[in-house]
Motif scaffolding. Structure first.
Motif, PDB file in Angstrom:
ATOM      1  N   ILE A 133     -24.840  30.485  -3.764  1.00 41.31           N
ATOM      2  CA  ILE A 133     -24.734  30.941  -2.367  1.00 41.31           C
ATOM      3  C   ILE A 133     -23.719  30.080  -1.627  1.00 41.31           C
ATOM      4  O   ILE A 133     -22.859  30.591  -0.890  1.00 41.31           O
ATOM      5  CB  ILE A 133     -26.118  30.873  -1.670  1.00 41.31           C
ATOM      6  CG1 ILE A 133     -27.115  31.829  -2.335  1.00 41.31           C
ATOM      7  CG2 ILE A 133     -25.986  31.197  -0.183  1.00 41.31           C
ATOM      8  CD1 ILE A 133     -28.563  31.602  -1.917  1.00 41.31           C
ATOM      9  N   ALA A 134     -23.794  28.766  -1.819  1.00 43.06           N
ATOM     10  CA  ALA A 134     -22.871  27.841  -1.143  1.00 43.06           C
ATOM     11  C   ALA A 134     -21.425  28.113  -1.569  1.00 43.06           C
ATOM     12  O   ALA A 134     -20.511  28.149  -0.733  1.00 43.06           O
ATOM     13  CB  ALA A 134     -23.256  26.393  -1.455  1.00 43.06           C
ATOM     14  N   GLU A 135     -21.233  28.339  -2.864  1.00 43.27           N
ATOM     15  CA  GLU A 135     -19.877  28.598  -3.376  1.00 43.27           C
ATOM     16  C   GLU A 135     -19.297  29.873  -2.764  1.00 43.27           C
ATOM     17  O   GLU A 135     -18.129  29.925  -2.368  1.00 43.27           O
ATOM     18  CB  GLU A 135     -19.933  28.713  -4.906  1.00 43.27           C
ATOM     19  CG  GLU A 135     -18.577  28.955  -5.549  1.00 43.27           C
ATOM     20  CD  GLU A 135     -18.672  29.221  -7.054  1.00 43.27           C
ATOM     21  OE1 GLU A 135     -17.614  29.358  -7.673  1.00 43.27           O
ATOM     22  OE2 GLU A 135     -19.799  29.298  -7.577  1.00 43.27           O
ATOM     23  N   LEU A 136     -20.121  30.917  -2.666  1.00 47.65           N
ATOM     24  CA  LEU A 136     -19.671  32.183  -2.082  1.00 47.65           C
ATOM     25  C   LEU A 136     -19.329  31.993  -0.609  1.00 47.65           C
ATOM     26  O   LEU A 136     -18.283  32.482  -0.131  1.00 47.65           O
ATOM     27  CB  LEU A 136     -20.765  33.244  -2.254  1.00 47.65           C
ATOM     28  CG  LEU A 136     -20.498  34.635  -1.699  1.00 47.65           C
ATOM     29  CD1 LEU A 136     -19.215  35.234  -2.257  1.00 47.65           C
ATOM     30  CD2 LEU A 136     -21.692  35.561  -1.986  1.00 47.65           C
ATOM     31  N   ILE A 160     -22.567  38.173   1.855  1.00 44.50           N
ATOM     32  CA  ILE A 160     -23.386  37.205   1.106  1.00 44.50           C
ATOM     33  C   ILE A 160     -24.729  37.794   0.653  1.00 44.50           C
ATOM     34  O   ILE A 160     -25.044  37.768  -0.545  1.00 44.50           O
ATOM     35  CB  ILE A 160     -23.575  35.905   1.918  1.00 44.50           C
ATOM     36  CG1 ILE A 160     -22.227  35.194   2.045  1.00 44.50           C
ATOM     37  CG2 ILE A 160     -24.596  34.988   1.257  1.00 44.50           C
ATOM     38  CD1 ILE A 160     -22.221  34.022   2.998  1.00 44.50           C
ATOM     39  N   PRO A 161     -25.550  38.353   1.549  1.00 49.76           N
ATOM     40  CA  PRO A 161     -26.863  38.843   1.085  1.00 49.76           C
ATOM     41  C   PRO A 161     -26.766  39.972   0.065  1.00 49.76           C
ATOM     42  O   PRO A 161     -27.522  39.986  -0.913  1.00 49.76           O
ATOM     43  CB  PRO A 161     -27.548  39.311   2.373  1.00 49.76           C
ATOM     44  CG  PRO A 161     -26.821  38.598   3.477  1.00 49.76           C
ATOM     45  CD  PRO A 161     -25.421  38.485   3.001  1.00 49.76           C
ATOM     46  N   VAL A 162     -25.846  40.928   0.277  1.00 45.27           N
ATOM     47  CA  VAL A 162     -25.774  42.058  -0.661  1.00 45.27           C
ATOM     48  C   VAL A 162     -25.257  41.593  -2.016  1.00 45.27           C
ATOM     49  O   VAL A 162     -25.715  42.053  -3.066  1.00 45.27           O
ATOM     50  CB  VAL A 162     -24.916  43.221  -0.096  1.00 45.27           C
ATOM     51  CG1 VAL A 162     -23.435  42.911  -0.138  1.00 45.27           C
ATOM     52  CG2 VAL A 162     -25.211  44.515  -0.858  1.00 45.27           C
ATOM     53  N   THR A 163     -24.321  40.640  -2.017  1.00 41.14           N
ATOM     54  CA  THR A 163     -23.804  40.115  -3.286  1.00 41.14           C
ATOM     55  C   THR A 163     -24.902  39.402  -4.060  1.00 41.14           C
ATOM     56  O   THR A 163     -25.063  39.597  -5.269  1.00 41.14           O
ATOM     57  CB  THR A 163     -22.634  39.142  -3.029  1.00 41.14           C
ATOM     58  OG1 THR A 163     -21.605  39.829  -2.306  1.00 41.14           O
ATOM     59  CG2 THR A 163     -22.061  38.610  -4.331  1.00 41.14           C
ATOM     60  N   LEU A 381     -25.580  28.742   7.057  1.00 45.87           N
ATOM     61  CA  LEU A 381     -25.348  28.361   8.462  1.00 45.87           C
ATOM     62  C   LEU A 381     -24.784  26.946   8.586  1.00 45.87           C
ATOM     63  O   LEU A 381     -23.796  26.744   9.322  1.00 45.87           O
ATOM     64  CB  LEU A 381     -26.639  28.527   9.280  1.00 45.87           C
ATOM     65  CG  LEU A 381     -27.095  29.977   9.499  1.00 45.87           C
ATOM     66  CD1 LEU A 381     -28.448  30.014  10.200  1.00 45.87           C
ATOM     67  CD2 LEU A 381     -26.064  30.774  10.297  1.00 45.87           C
ATOM     68  N   PRO A 382     -25.340  25.922   7.894  1.00 46.08           N
ATOM     69  CA  PRO A 382     -24.733  24.590   7.987  1.00 46.08           C
ATOM     70  C   PRO A 382     -23.282  24.563   7.494  1.00 46.08           C
ATOM     71  O   PRO A 382     -22.436  23.882   8.082  1.00 46.08           O
ATOM     72  CB  PRO A 382     -25.621  23.720   7.086  1.00 46.08           C
ATOM     73  CG  PRO A 382     -26.901  24.449   6.965  1.00 46.08           C
ATOM     74  CD  PRO A 382     -26.562  25.905   7.078  1.00 46.08           C
ATOM     75  N   ILE A 383     -22.993  25.324   6.427  1.00 43.47           N
ATOM     76  CA  ILE A 383     -21.616  25.367   5.907  1.00 43.47           C
ATOM     77  C   ILE A 383     -20.679  25.958   6.950  1.00 43.47           C
ATOM     78  O   ILE A 383     -19.594  25.432   7.216  1.00 43.47           O
ATOM     79  CB  ILE A 383     -21.563  26.186   4.589  1.00 43.47           C
ATOM     80  CG1 ILE A 383     -22.279  25.434   3.472  1.00 43.47           C
ATOM     81  CG2 ILE A 383     -20.130  26.507   4.195  1.00 43.47           C
ATOM     82  CD1 ILE A 383     -22.457  26.243   2.187  1.00 43.47           C
ATOM     83  N   LEU A 384     -21.098  27.057   7.559  1.00 45.91           N
ATOM     84  CA  LEU A 384     -20.273  27.738   8.563  1.00 45.91           C
ATOM     85  C   LEU A 384     -19.944  26.816   9.732  1.00 45.91           C
ATOM     86  O   LEU A 384     -18.782  26.700  10.159  1.00 45.91           O
ATOM     87  CB  LEU A 384     -21.019  28.984   9.040  1.00 45.91           C
ATOM     88  CG  LEU A 384     -20.261  29.998   9.893  1.00 45.91           C
ATOM     89  CD1 LEU A 384     -19.132  30.639   9.111  1.00 45.91           C
ATOM     90  CD2 LEU A 384     -21.224  31.075  10.393  1.00 45.91           C
TER      91      LEU A 384
END
Length: 415
Positions: A133-136, A160-163, A381-384
């Protein structure tokens, strides 16, 4: 009542409420109306919907767990007995796709289906997806960071969620846009005052969705893989395997529920955080702070507002008598704002030490995908906010006319 907006009428004595669910003044800011309902009439009969609704936290929490109420009724009574209309021919494909949906079944069928699927969604299995998830998320931000702005839903939240849910089931990434299109048409069936066009679009989407899943099932039977669909095909519960119709219904509900609400919630959360004015560096300073922030956004701007229940037997709730076959609605998002449970409930306060939010439901129908949704939110959210520290809202967001879901048409950001 002088403090009511002109689109809302409340008769506290009879507990009657007049409110158009398709009015933009309502669905753009439903929390304002929920606050007024808590003040004047927390349990009410919604005239336009011809049904009783509950907004109080204790009532909603209890009804979600009350086995006198269920998601289906036709397993214990006939349509004739309950005075329900016959199935509509133009919704034949949609009804077939929904027939074995986890969301619509009661025990023992619900127990069997959920047991077969549940193992894939427990927290210890889901946690392994965090690096992916983080990588995407990082890769998507790489694609728009230099632009100085983006429309976050189409460039980030939709993807992200659909992938992730598609990869779990065993569907290739390139199917993502098509899955989104089918899902958006499909969930049109759950909107207030849906039109004949909405119904036809949902039925067409259900047919195409089901045909695609059937082809996928046949392929996995020929060549099994390490994915959830293969697991569902080949795992038994008490000597029974899922039928093809059950596999289709389960796959569709997992795809729809596995991304539709999380897409809305990523957008809702970013908006609430940016509007709230608290420094993201504090909100996401460590895992515990991140978790509190995510739970508070789920409380104050839940993506799914209403769940319905059938009375499976006669019952009395809040001085109201319900007969077997009556339908009631629980407004989860309003329960999250109950002033008896939450201080200053319409204010974003991530340091709350109050009741847990009810955004994922409770009881045997507690959202099976909650661990996945929480992991996605706690990861992306933290990554964003770390990658785009100067992020701000570029245009006033418009809320989608899809009540009782709650999400944005678009979220334009700049930095």
């Amino acid at each position: 009542m002088s403090n009511l907006p002109d689109f809302l009428r409340i008769d506290s004595e009879t507990r009657r409420v007049f409110l158009d669910g398709r009015n933009p003044a309502f669905y753009s800011d439903p929390n304002r109306v929920y606050a007024l309902l808590h003040e004047h009439c927390p349990t009410f009969y919604w005239e336009e919907q011809r049904q009783w609704f509950f907004t109080g936290y204790d009532h909603v929490n209890a009804l979600l767990r009350d086995r006198r109420f269920g998601r289906q009724i036709l397993h214990i009574a006939s349509r004739e007995e309950l005075g329900l209309p016959a199935p509509q021919p133009h919704l034949e494909n949609f009804d077939l796709a929904e027939r074995y949906s986890l969301l619509e079944l009661e025990p023992p069928e619900h127990t069997r289906l959920r047991t077969l699927v549940n193992r894939a969604f427990v927290s210890r299995h889901i946690e392994r997806l965090r690096p992916e998830i983080a990588e995407l998320a990082e890769k998507l931000i790489d694609g728009f960071e230099k632009d100085g702005g983006t429309e976050l839903l189409s460039s980030f939240a939709d993807i992200i969620p659909v992938t992730m849910i598609a990869r779990m089931i065993g569907i290739p990434d390139e199917m993502g846009p098509q899955l989104l299109a089918w899902s958006h048409a499909y969930v049109g069936m759950y909107m207030f005052k849906r039109t004949a066009e909405d119904e036809d679009a949902a039925d067409r989407a259900a047919k195409k969705f089901a045909d695609y899943v059937k082809d996928l099932i046949a392929e996995r039977r020929r060549s099994p893989r390490e994915d959830l669909l293969t697991h569902m095909i080949h795992t038994e519960h008490k000597g029974q395997y899922l039928t093809d119709d059950e596999l289709v219904s389960t796959t569709i509900v997992l795809l729809n529920a596995g991304h539709e609400a999380t897409v809305h919630q990523i957008g809702n959360s970013v908006r609430v955080i940016l509007d709230g004015g608290l420094p993201p560096s504090e909100l996401f300073r460590d895992d515990a702070a991140t978790e509190r922030t995510v739970e508070e956004t789920l409380r104050i701007c839940a993506p799914v507002h209403i769940f319905q229940r059938w009375a499976l037997e006669d019952a009395e709730i809040d001085d109201l008598t319900f007969k077997r076959g009556d339908k009631v609605s629980l407004i989860l998002a309003a329960a999250n704002l109950d002033p008896k449970k939450f201080s200053d409930p319409r204010t974003f306060k991530p340091d709350r030490q109050e009741a847990p939010n009810l955004s994922f439901g409770a009881g045997i129908h507690f959202c099976i995908g909650a661990p996945l949704a929480r992991l996605e939110l706690n990861t992306v959210l933290p990554i964003l906010f770390r990658r785009l520290p100067g992020m701000r809202i570029a245009k006033t967001p418009v809320v989608k006319d899809v009540y009782h879901f709650h999400g944005l048409e678009r979220l334009d950001l700049s930095w």
